[in-house]
Design an enzyme around this catalytic site. Sequence first.
Site, short mmCIF file in Angstrom:
data_model
loop_
_atom_site.label_atom_id
_atom_site.label_comp_id
_atom_site.label_asym_id
_atom_site.label_seq_id
_atom_site.Cartn_x
_atom_site.Cartn_y
_atom_site.Cartn_z
N HIS A 1 -4.76 -3.44 6.33
CA HIS A 1 -4.54 -3.71 4.90
C HIS A 1 -5.89 -4.13 4.31
CE1 HIS A 1 -3.01 -4.95 1.08
NE2 HIS A 1 -3.51 -6.16 1.25
N ASP B 1 0.84 -1.21 0.00
CA ASP B 1 0.00 0.00 0.00
C ASP B 1 0.88 1.26 0.00
OD1 ASP B 1 -2.49 -1.62 0.51
OD2 ASP B 1 -1.33 -2.09 2.31
P1 NAD Z 1 -2.22 -18.31 -4.14
O1 NAD Z 1 -3.57 -18.89 -3.94
O2 NAD Z 1 -1.62 -18.25 -5.52
O3 NAD Z 1 -1.18 -19.13 -3.24
C1 NAD Z 1 -1.42 -19.41 -1.89
C2 NAD Z 1 -0.67 -20.68 -1.58
O4 NAD Z 1 -0.76 -20.88 -0.17
C3 NAD Z 1 -1.23 -21.93 -2.26
O5 NAD Z 1 -0.19 -22.58 -2.99
C4 NAD Z 1 -1.74 -22.78 -1.11
O6 NAD Z 1 -1.58 -24.18 -1.33
C5 NAD Z 1 -0.84 -22.28 0.03
N1 NAD Z 1 -1.37 -22.55 1.38
C6 NAD Z 1 -2.64 -22.52 1.82
N2 NAD Z 1 -2.70 -22.90 3.10
C7 NAD Z 1 -1.44 -23.15 3.49
C8 NAD Z 1 -0.86 -23.60 4.71
N3 NAD Z 1 -1.61 -23.88 5.78
N4 NAD Z 1 0.48 -23.76 4.77
C9 NAD Z 1 1.25 -23.52 3.69
N5 NAD Z 1 0.76 -23.12 2.50
C10 NAD Z 1 -0.57 -22.92 2.41
O7 NAD Z 1 -2.27 -16.88 -3.46
P2 NAD Z 1 -1.23 -15.65 -3.65
O8 NAD Z 1 -1.66 -14.83 -4.80
O9 NAD Z 1 0.16 -16.16 -3.60
O10 NAD Z 1 -1.60 -14.79 -2.33
C11 NAD Z 1 -1.30 -15.28 -1.05
C12 NAD Z 1 -1.96 -14.42 0.01
O11 NAD Z 1 -1.42 -13.11 0.00
C13 NAD Z 1 -3.48 -14.23 -0.16
O12 NAD Z 1 -4.08 -14.32 1.12
C14 NAD Z 1 -3.59 -12.81 -0.69
O13 NAD Z 1 -4.85 -12.24 -0.40
C15 NAD Z 1 -2.48 -12.15 0.07
N6 NAD Z 1 -2.00 -10.87 -0.43
C16 NAD Z 1 -1.62 -9.94 0.48
C17 NAD Z 1 -1.13 -8.73 0.07
C18 NAD Z 1 -0.69 -7.66 1.06
O14 NAD Z 1 -0.37 -6.57 0.62
N7 NAD Z 1 -0.66 -7.92 2.35
C19 NAD Z 1 -1.02 -8.45 -1.30
C20 NAD Z 1 -1.41 -9.43 -2.23
C21 NAD Z 1 -1.90 -10.65 -1.78
C1 LMR Z 2 -3.76 -6.51 -2.61
O1 LMR Z 2 -3.71 -5.51 -1.88
O2 LMR Z 2 -3.37 -6.51 -3.78
C2 LMR Z 2 -4.40 -7.77 -2.09
O3 LMR Z 2 -4.41 -7.77 -0.69
C3 LMR Z 2 -5.77 -7.90 -2.65
C4 LMR Z 2 -6.43 -9.21 -2.32
O4 LMR Z 2 -7.59 -9.16 -1.91
O5 LMR Z 2 -5.79 -10.27 -2.45
#
Ligand code: NAD
Ligand code: LMR
Length: 329
Positions: A189, A161
Amino acid sequence: MTEASPVTVAVTGAAGQIGYALLFRIASGAMLGPDTRVRLRLLEVPSAVRAAEGTALELSDCAFALLDSVDVTDSPATAFDGAEVALLVGARPRGAGMERAELLEANAGIFGPQGRAINDNAADGVRVLVVGNPANTNALIAAASAPDVPRERFTAMTRLDHNRAVAQLAAKLGCAVTDVDGVTIWGNHSASQYPDLTNATAGGQPVPSLVGQDWIESEFIPRVARRGAEIIDVRGASSAASAASAAIDHVRDWVRGTPDRWTSAGVASDGSYGVPEGLVSSFPVRSVDGRWEVVQGLPVPEFSRERIDASVAELAAERDAVRELGLLG
Ligand code: NAD
Ligand code: LMR
């Protein structure tokens, strides 16, 4: 951290989108620097272990000079054994028709056990960054499950962010991102976050008078706060490379120190700026001697106060929901 022996870095959700964008940058030295070797531990659920093993094969094929080893496991105890940095990326996404309480509970089922495994197995000085959403409350749950680890070691990612806010402002002003200083993300977030330009400068000039309050309220704040949804809409998937890049920035600055300007991170509140103690909220922070410190003494005008309070109220409601579910110990 010693430069001589490799640093153990655990990454959960290693077979996911963010994992794929993150691991190669960690292994190349972007996170811990060009003199620090890295021992990677990839944690996945059993059904995704094979995919993570495929990523491990590719990591090997890069012949990274700094990569000591890569282990893939579905055991949190093994993944966090001796970990000095833990990046908790894997999380349960919101399913169709899923209530917020259900989402919190499902993620507590991940972050509670992982917090306990960090408590029992990680290195004494472990630094934890929670990326998986809802990141702030997942960090709260993990910390509550790790009573022997100081709370300050559990952080949530709002650096994406922050970076979005800096980039939007630089684009508006036609300046370099490096000219921008003093930007803050407050709160959760989520769409309730408050991207704050009150103290921002560009090339040393106060930003509010350069851009005007109308642009800040009607364009800047909603653009930054809803950027995650915009990426999902345009890209057809949630942000991955930018999230991985922000995770690299967060850990690099935490370990190596913020250079000459503050940044934003979700840290356990010490009560600063009226945020209830213990909530994992985003603040303006500097990393000094390997610890995040909240930047103190900033003016908080009425407009900012209302927005900080609104996002913090959402964090308190999430905390109350997981407490009612008995998930905070
Ligand atoms: P994704 O679905 O591509 O990958 C998530 C992975 O986590 C999968 O491979 C799944 O098998 C694994 N997983 C699920 N439970 C698990 C566990 N108990 N132990 C180990 N691995 C586990 O998702 P992504 O695009 O890589 O996003 C991951 C997370 O990050 C999501 O929750 C998303 O919302 C979040 N995110 C946060 C931000 C931020 O700014 N904070 C930004 C973008 C995404
Ligand atoms: C982001 O800020 O890009 C993500 O947290 C959005 C989402 O919901 O995965």
